[in-house]
Design an enzyme around this catalytic site. Structure first.
Site, PDB file in Angstrom:
ATOM      1  N   TRP A  37       0.869  -1.195   0.000  1.00  0.00           N
ATOM      2  CA  TRP A  37       0.000   0.000   0.000  1.00  0.00           C
ATOM      3  C   TRP A  37       0.901   1.239   0.000  1.00  0.00           C
ATOM      4  O   TRP A  37       2.034   1.191   0.464  1.00  0.00           O
ATOM      5  CB  TRP A  37      -0.953   0.001   1.195  1.00  0.00           C
ATOM      6  CG  TRP A  37      -0.284   0.016   2.554  1.00  0.00           C
ATOM      7  CD1 TRP A  37       0.018  -1.069   3.325  1.00  0.00           C
ATOM      8  CD2 TRP A  37       0.162   1.163   3.300  1.00  0.00           C
ATOM      9  NE1 TRP A  37       0.629  -0.673   4.494  1.00  0.00           N
ATOM     10  CE2 TRP A  37       0.728   0.701   4.506  1.00  0.00           C
ATOM     11  CE3 TRP A  37       0.143   2.546   3.070  1.00  0.00           C
ATOM     12  CZ2 TRP A  37       1.261   1.547   5.484  1.00  0.00           C
ATOM     13  CZ3 TRP A  37       0.678   3.399   4.039  1.00  0.00           C
ATOM     14  CH2 TRP A  37       1.235   2.895   5.221  1.00  0.00           C
ATOM     15  N   GLU A  80       7.367   7.889  14.315  1.00  0.00           N
ATOM     16  CA  GLU A  80       7.642   7.267  13.015  1.00  0.00           C
ATOM     17  C   GLU A  80       8.569   8.149  12.173  1.00  0.00           C
ATOM     18  O   GLU A  80       9.416   7.640  11.440  1.00  0.00           O
ATOM     19  CB  GLU A  80       6.337   7.037  12.234  1.00  0.00           C
ATOM     20  CG  GLU A  80       5.393   6.008  12.847  1.00  0.00           C
ATOM     21  CD  GLU A  80       5.827   4.556  12.629  1.00  0.00           C
ATOM     22  OE1 GLU A  80       6.764   4.313  11.851  1.00  0.00           O
ATOM     23  OE2 GLU A  80       5.227   3.666  13.257  1.00  0.00           O
ATOM     24  N   GLU A 118       8.831   1.154   6.402  1.00  0.00           N
ATOM     25  CA  GLU A 118       8.535   2.042   7.526  1.00  0.00           C
ATOM     26  C   GLU A 118       8.298   3.487   7.064  1.00  0.00           C
ATOM     27  O   GLU A 118       7.508   4.209   7.654  1.00  0.00           O
ATOM     28  CB  GLU A 118       9.693   2.014   8.536  1.00  0.00           C
ATOM     29  CG  GLU A 118       9.775   0.730   9.360  1.00  0.00           C
ATOM     30  CD  GLU A 118       8.753   0.702  10.469  1.00  0.00           C
ATOM     31  OE1 GLU A 118       8.232   1.755  10.846  1.00  0.00           O
ATOM     32  OE2 GLU A 118       8.460  -0.412  10.962  1.00  0.00           O
ATOM     33  N   HIS A 121       4.854   4.909   6.951  1.00  0.00           N
ATOM     34  CA  HIS A 121       4.061   5.118   8.172  1.00  0.00           C
ATOM     35  C   HIS A 121       3.979   6.591   8.549  1.00  0.00           C
ATOM     36  O   HIS A 121       2.905   7.129   8.820  1.00  0.00           O
ATOM     37  CB  HIS A 121       4.633   4.305   9.335  1.00  0.00           C
ATOM     38  CG  HIS A 121       4.654   2.833   9.070  1.00  0.00           C
ATOM     39  ND1 HIS A 121       5.293   1.937   9.900  1.00  0.00           N
ATOM     40  CD2 HIS A 121       4.129   2.100   8.053  1.00  0.00           C
ATOM     41  CE1 HIS A 121       5.149   0.715   9.399  1.00  0.00           C
ATOM     42  NE2 HIS A 121       4.449   0.789   8.275  1.00  0.00           N
ATOM     43  N   GLU A 171       9.004  -3.364  17.825  1.00  0.00           N
ATOM     44  CA  GLU A 171       8.042  -3.535  16.736  1.00  0.00           C
ATOM     45  C   GLU A 171       6.698  -3.995  17.292  1.00  0.00           C
ATOM     46  O   GLU A 171       5.642  -3.578  16.812  1.00  0.00           O
ATOM     47  CB  GLU A 171       8.560  -4.527  15.684  1.00  0.00           C
ATOM     48  CG  GLU A 171       9.763  -4.026  14.899  1.00  0.00           C
ATOM     49  CD  GLU A 171       9.458  -2.883  13.933  1.00  0.00           C
ATOM     50  OE1 GLU A 171       9.006  -1.819  14.391  1.00  0.00           O
ATOM     51  OE2 GLU A 171       9.682  -3.048  12.729  1.00  0.00           O
ATOM     52  N   THR A 174       5.038  -0.836  18.831  1.00  0.00           N
ATOM     53  CA  THR A 174       4.416   0.083  17.870  1.00  0.00           C
ATOM     54  C   THR A 174       3.182  -0.564  17.249  1.00  0.00           C
ATOM     55  O   THR A 174       2.192   0.112  16.997  1.00  0.00           O
ATOM     56  CB  THR A 174       5.378   0.525  16.742  1.00  0.00           C
ATOM     57  OG1 THR A 174       6.109  -0.591  16.298  1.00  0.00           O
ATOM     58  CG2 THR A 174       6.322   1.592  17.209  1.00  0.00           C
ATOM     59  N   ASP A 203       1.972  -3.963   9.122  1.00  0.00           N
ATOM     60  CA  ASP A 203       3.403  -3.901   8.754  1.00  0.00           C
ATOM     61  C   ASP A 203       4.270  -4.205   9.975  1.00  0.00           C
ATOM     62  O   ASP A 203       5.215  -4.997   9.909  1.00  0.00           O
ATOM     63  CB  ASP A 203       3.791  -2.486   8.272  1.00  0.00           C
ATOM     64  CG  ASP A 203       3.356  -2.186   6.840  1.00  0.00           C
ATOM     65  OD1 ASP A 203       2.787  -3.071   6.188  1.00  0.00           O
ATOM     66  OD2 ASP A 203       3.603  -1.045   6.388  1.00  0.00           O
ATOM     67  N   GLU A 204       3.955  -3.552  11.075  1.00  0.00           N
ATOM     68  CA  GLU A 204       4.764  -3.734  12.289  1.00  0.00           C
ATOM     69  C   GLU A 204       4.732  -5.204  12.721  1.00  0.00           C
ATOM     70  O   GLU A 204       5.732  -5.740  13.184  1.00  0.00           O
ATOM     71  CB  GLU A 204       4.249  -2.850  13.440  1.00  0.00           C
ATOM     72  CG  GLU A 204       4.068  -1.363  13.127  1.00  0.00           C
ATOM     73  CD  GLU A 204       5.370  -0.584  12.933  1.00  0.00           C
ATOM     74  OE1 GLU A 204       6.447  -1.201  12.873  1.00  0.00           O
ATOM     75  OE2 GLU A 204       5.291   0.650  12.811  1.00  0.00           O
ATOM     76  N   HIS A 207       7.155  -7.154  10.654  1.00  0.00           N
ATOM     77  CA  HIS A 207       8.529  -6.849  11.066  1.00  0.00           C
ATOM     78  C   HIS A 207       8.864  -7.549  12.380  1.00  0.00           C
ATOM     79  O   HIS A 207       9.950  -8.100  12.553  1.00  0.00           O
ATOM     80  CB  HIS A 207       8.712  -5.331  11.228  1.00  0.00           C
ATOM     81  CG  HIS A 207       8.451  -4.562   9.964  1.00  0.00           C
ATOM     82  ND1 HIS A 207       8.199  -3.216   9.947  1.00  0.00           N
ATOM     83  CD2 HIS A 207       8.415  -4.965   8.667  1.00  0.00           C
ATOM     84  CE1 HIS A 207       8.017  -2.812   8.691  1.00  0.00           C
ATOM     85  NE2 HIS A 207       8.130  -3.865   7.900  1.00  0.00           N
TER      86      HIS A 207
HETATM   87 FE   LIG Z   1       8.304  -0.435  13.107  1.00  0.00          FE
HETATM   88 FE   LIG Z   2       6.454   2.080  11.803  1.00  0.00          FE
END
Ligand SMILES: [Fe+2]
Ligand SMILES: [Fe+2]
Length: 333
Positions: A37, A80, A118, A121, A171, A174, A203-204, A207
């Site tokens: 995205w 971020e 990242e 974000h 991670e 967040t 996403d986090e 990760h």
């Molecule tokens: Fe992160």
């Molecule tokens: Fe992030």
């Protein structure tokens, strides 16, 4: 002047080299650019006919965000946006360093791919904040500039084991914070912001899975070293944005994080759950043949969640004093 030495143990560097095939195998956890995205997917399209309606909808949904929510959103955006400090930190962990900036080994590919994901974000959430018109954007931008100038210290001392332990926990932190902020703002009808928070949290989560898998790899190869690093990293909380300043008030991070606890976006109990989950995933209880010192460290780590929960109970009893936030033109939150 404080002088601390970097820990560059040859044995630990070797473990990081041994883990290269495992890192490479995990690289597909990064999404390709084409399937990722992008911020513009989630923001008004100013090249389209309907930009005015898109913008009106965004501004309309943001009207009901409370000051507390705005403070937490700003703090998350600022955190971020200090991404340059985090990529730098990642590159400081022994064995993970991308020495030229275009190296092809697995850690280098991961660190660039992670950074590239990242980056979106801060981009998308800062644009959202700007378009709402609800905050003093200039002071938010100044806070970002201050934070990057002030720097960020993981206290990992360049040690890759401590580094992996640190990012594994961060991670997750967040992820939880974005997810819970998303849940809070959804109740006011901010569906677009809720969607952004959910995508960032996802996403986090990816990760986090990779960092935790790598930490497991470290633990399998050097249990004593891993336990030492985990004890050090998990036993002290150094948040990435702890040196945040808005130019007028010191310790603004603590104030932002107090508001986050107040509305249930991220609390010390969440940190306790975070550490507890990590301990379970690593199956620390099952490691055998540890020497006395490592046994002791394991016990200390396993006692941490209960210790953090006790601290949380003490915090619950302390009344927070509302303070003015420059981000909100000095409204008291
Ligand atoms: Fe992160
Ligand atoms: Fe992030």
């Amino acid at each position: 002047m404080e002088h601390r030495q970097l820990i560059m143990s040859p044995e630990r560097l070797q473990v990081m080299i041994d883990l290269l095939p495992a890192v490479e195998a995990l690289l597909p956890h990064l999404k390709t650019v084409e399937e990722s995205w992008q911020p513009s997917d989630l923001l008004p399209d100013f090249s389209g006919e309907a930009w005015r309606e898109d913008l009106d909808a965004l501004r309309a949904e943001s009207v009901d965000l409370t000051d507390e929510m705005l403070v937490v959103l700003v703090g998350n955006v600022v955190t971020e946006e200090a991404l340059p400090s985090y990529q730098t930190a990642l590159n400081r962990f022994g064995g993970m360093t991308d020495r030229t900036g275009t190296e092809s080994h697995g850690w280098a590919q991961w660190s660039r791919g992670w950074t590239a994901e990242e980056k979106r974000h801060g981009d998308v959430t800062r644009a959202y904040l700007y378009l709402t018109g609800r905050v003093d954007m200039r002071s938010v931008e100044q806070t970002i500039q201050y934070l990057i100038r002030n720097g960020f210290d993981t206290r990992a001392e360049g040690d890759p084991f401590r580094g992996l332990a640190y990012v594994s926990v961060q991670e997750h932190a967040t992820k939880t914070s974005w997810r819970q902020l998303g849940n809070v703002v959804r109740k006011t009808g901010a569906t677009q912001l809720h969607k952004m928070c959910g995508l960032i949290a996802a996403d986090e989560a990816r990760h986090e899975r990779v960092y935790r898998a790598m930490m497991k790899g470290v633990l399998d190869r050097d249990p004593g070293g891993a336990l030492e690093a985990l004890r050090d990293s998990l036993g002290r909380i150094v948040m990435p944005a702890s040196r945040m300043s808005d130019g007028t008030r010191e310790r603004i991070f603590q104030r932002f994080s107090d508001v986050g606890s107040r509305i249930g976006v991220y609390t010390l109990r969440d940190y306790a759950d975070n550490v507890e989950g990590f301990i379970q995933e690593l199956e620390l209880e099952k490691i055998e043949n540890l020497d006395g010192a490592s046994e002791k460290r394991r016990d200390e780590i396993c006692a941490m969640p209960a210790r953090y929960r006790r601290q949380a109970e003490v915090l619950d009893k302390q009344r927070q004093r509302p303070i003015p936030f420059r981000w909100l033109r000095d409204r008291v939150v």
